[in-house]
Design an enzyme around this catalytic site. Structure first.
Site, short mmCIF file in Angstrom:
data_model
loop_
_atom_site.label_atom_id
_atom_site.label_comp_id
_atom_site.label_asym_id
_atom_site.label_seq_id
_atom_site.Cartn_x
_atom_site.Cartn_y
_atom_site.Cartn_z
N ASP A 452 0.82 -1.21 0.00
CA ASP A 452 0.00 0.00 0.00
C ASP A 452 0.86 1.26 0.00
O ASP A 452 0.51 2.24 -0.65
CB ASP A 452 -0.95 0.00 1.20
CG ASP A 452 -2.16 -0.89 0.94
OD1 ASP A 452 -2.71 -0.80 -0.17
OD2 ASP A 452 -2.53 -1.68 1.82
N CYS A 499 6.36 -5.99 5.98
CA CYS A 499 5.56 -7.16 5.63
C CYS A 499 4.93 -7.01 4.25
O CYS A 499 4.13 -7.83 3.84
CB CYS A 499 4.49 -7.42 6.69
SG CYS A 499 3.43 -6.02 6.98
C1 PEP Z 1 0.83 -3.94 2.61
O1 PEP Z 1 0.03 -3.06 2.31
O2 PEP Z 1 2.04 -3.92 2.30
C2 PEP Z 1 0.37 -5.13 3.35
C3 PEP Z 1 1.22 -6.01 3.81
O3 PEP Z 1 -0.97 -5.27 3.52
P1 PEP Z 1 -1.97 -5.86 2.42
O4 PEP Z 1 -1.13 -6.37 1.26
O5 PEP Z 1 -2.74 -6.93 3.08
O6 PEP Z 1 -2.76 -4.66 2.07
MG MG Z 2 -1.99 -2.99 3.17
#
Ligand code: PEP
Ligand code: MG
Length: 569
Positions: A452, A499
């Site tokens: 994001d 992450c």
């Molecule tokens: C991110 O935004 O990097 C993340 C780990 O969350 P998601 O991919 O679930 O939006």
């Molecule tokens: Mg995210």
């Protein structure tokens, strides 16, 4: 040869299974009643047969609770209030079966959806599911069910929803190719956690591939070949073999330290979507869980999961991981992640809208259930609670206070809660990255969500292949935001992880190491490759390289620098 984005590695050759979800257009017609009743009965028999087969196939893969959903669906098909009313309508009004089915089911769906009680809202989802299947059969459409596939195939689709992906049976689904999506779309992320090779964002895919074509899916280079020649087949079979050998050779690193040649330690941990994924993290030598996406628990259910159901899942992951840190992210719903039983009003910009922590702080009933389940589970392992999409310090404070108040409430009820669990947050909104030092005074840890963070920094939708060229993880502006976040955390003596998918990218690991990242959370299947890389690098050299990258002006220069430092092309 079609080109797309390699989303989950592997090389496979199999028949194409073209997934088409029919769009039903229903108009009222006057019909011969007897013929219509026959058509209706035949469709009903097929619908029941489908449901029974889906259930049979799912035994052993789904929990008893989940299997019970299919019993509920079967009951609906026998319910005189439901199918009986349809028959009555066909008889009394001489209308076509699909129209009767639509009318009766819409009435029930509307009625159940407007009820307060979660049990009845669940019934609305059941009726939607059953009536769609029934109408497909009435209208002569073959309705695909991915879990029913019985031969080795590569699924070819416009897109797969996360719940489609969750249904895939690995024994038969050798891979999938989709016309839209990027490396960080949720179907791609799930493909990696299921270890199913995938190529996404292939324009022209559906025009080029017919059901039953033989296709090569090269999910190392993002290539799909339709009806390959003998020579191509030979080439790709050899490539598949080499890939399998490489995977095997990494196994010796399962219990090795994640340490650089000059003694700098980092943590390599896994991203998971369910308790089963935690096993894969351990099998691949993960040192913890850096992101448990709890929304899949909600997406796989027919109604909001109860405190008890959630507790069982969280406890199971925490017990499996033991002393290893386990970061559980609170509900991150909204954007492309929807819940059929919790419809949100339509928004112009769902990615910038009512989602994640914004929704939880508003729907405190939903948040309370989850936080209670998490805190109750906290005594079974090393829990780190993480809030998604934090934009302001006020939001973080409100969410943290909510957890603390819930803890007090549980303790007053005599329920044990760990006194060592941590509370942290995701940094995926640029505003939070810039203010990381302030957040770190109050958060126990930060974890950078680049999936994001990149889309918000570059204003480039992570799902839209037309603007994929702007989705630039190596742009120095992004690297500076990452650096700010890491430095902000370290200034306050806190740890900083990542992450987002970038944390597992081969060219990103050296840069992130040099920027000082403490924890790298990735798909389980990437952990061993990342460990091999970390063990081959010097921290001092990577720091120097990262420093240079921060001073560059575009992504190309950064990539050139990394490649020349690592001597790869
Ligand atoms: C991110 O935004 O990097 C993340 C780990 O969350 P998601 O991919 O679930 O939006
Ligand atoms: Mg995210």
């Amino acid at each position: 040869m079609l080109k797309g984005i390699a989303a989950s590695s592997g090389v496979v050759v199999a028949k194409a299974y073209k997934l088409v979800q029919p769009q039903l257009t229903i108009v009222r017609k006057t019909v011969d009643v007897n013929e219509e009743l026959e058509r209706f009965e035949a469709a009903l028999v097929k619908t029941r047969h489908d449901i029974e087969t889906i259930k049979e196939k799912a035994v052993g893969r789904l929990s008893d609770d989940d299997l019970a959903i299919f019993d509920a669906h079967l009951m609906v098909t026998f319910d005189p209030e439901f199918t009986g009313q349809m028959t009555e309508m066909i008889k009394s009004e001489s209308v076509n079966a699909e129209f009767a089915c639509q009318e009766v089911s819409s009435m029930f769906i509307n009625m159940f959806e407007s009820m307060e009680d979660a049990y009845f809202r669940e019934r609305a989802a059941d009726i939607k599911d059953v009536s769609y299947r029934l109408n497909c059969h009435i209208m002569g459409y073959e309705l695909a069910n991915l879990s029913l596939i019985q031969e080795e195939v590569v699924i070819v689709a416009h897109d797969l929803t996360p719940s489609d992906t969750a249904q895939l049976n690995k024994d038969f689904t050798k891979g999938f190719a989709t016309a839209i999506g990027g490396r960080t779309s949720h179907s791609a992320i799930m493909a990696r956690s299921l270890e199913i090779p995938a190529v996404v964002g292939i324009s022209g895919l559906l025009d080029q591939v017919k059901h039953g074509d033989i296709i090569v899916l090269d999910a190392l280079d993002g290539v799909v070949i339709v009806n390959p020649s003998d020579e191509e087949l030979k080439h790709y079979s050899a490539k598949a073999e080499r890939f399998a050998e490489l995977k095997n050779s990494l196994k010796v690193l399962k219990d090795a330290d994640s340490v650089t040649t000059d003694g700098h330690h980092v943590e390599l941990v896994g991203n998971i979507g369910s308790p089963v994924d935690a096993d894969k993290v351990l099998e691949n030598g993960g040192e913890g869980v850096g992101l448990y996406r709890t929304e899949f628990l909600y997406m796989d259910a027919q109604s909001l999961p109860s405190e008890e159901d959630q507790f069982v899942s969280y406890k199971s992951v925490l017990e499996k991981m033991g002393k290893r840190p386990t970061v559980v992210r609170t509900l991150d719903i909204g954007g492309d992640k929807e819940l059929s039983y919790l419809p949100f009003p339509h928004e112009m910009n769902p990615f910038l809208g009512y989602r994640a922590i914004r929704l939880c702080l508003d729907r405190t009933d939903i948040f309370k259930t989850q936080v209670r389940a998490l805190l109750r589970a906290s005594v079974y392992g090393n829990l780190c609670i993480m809030f998604p999409m934090i934009a302001t310090l006020d939001e973080f404070r409100a969410a943290k206070k909510f957890v603390k108040d819930t803890e007090a409430e549980l303790k007053a009820e005599g329920v044990a809660v760990s006194d060592t669990y941590q509370i942290g947050m995701m940094v995926e909104i640029p505003a939070a990255a810039v203010l990381a030092d302030q957040f770190s005074k109050e958060a126990d840890f930060l974890s950078i969500g680049t999936n994001d963070l990149i889309q918000y920094s570059m204003a480039s939708d992570r799902m839209n292949e037309k603007v994929a060229y702007l989705y630039q993880p190596y742009n120095p502006s992004l690297l500076r935001l990452i650096k700010m976040t890491i430095d902000g955390a370290h200034k306050e003596g806190k740890w900083c992880g990542m992450c987002g998918e970038m944390a597992g990218e081969e060219l990103a690991v050296p840069l992130l190491l040099g920027l000082g990242l403490d924890e790298f959370s990735m798909s389980a299947s990437s952990i061993l490759q990342a460990r091999k890389m970390v063990r081959s690098l010097s921290y001092a050299e990577m720091k120097e390289m990262a420093e240079k990258a921060l001073g560059m002006s575009n992504q190309e220069e950064v990539l050139k620098l990394v490649k020349s430092t690592l001597k790869v092309d």
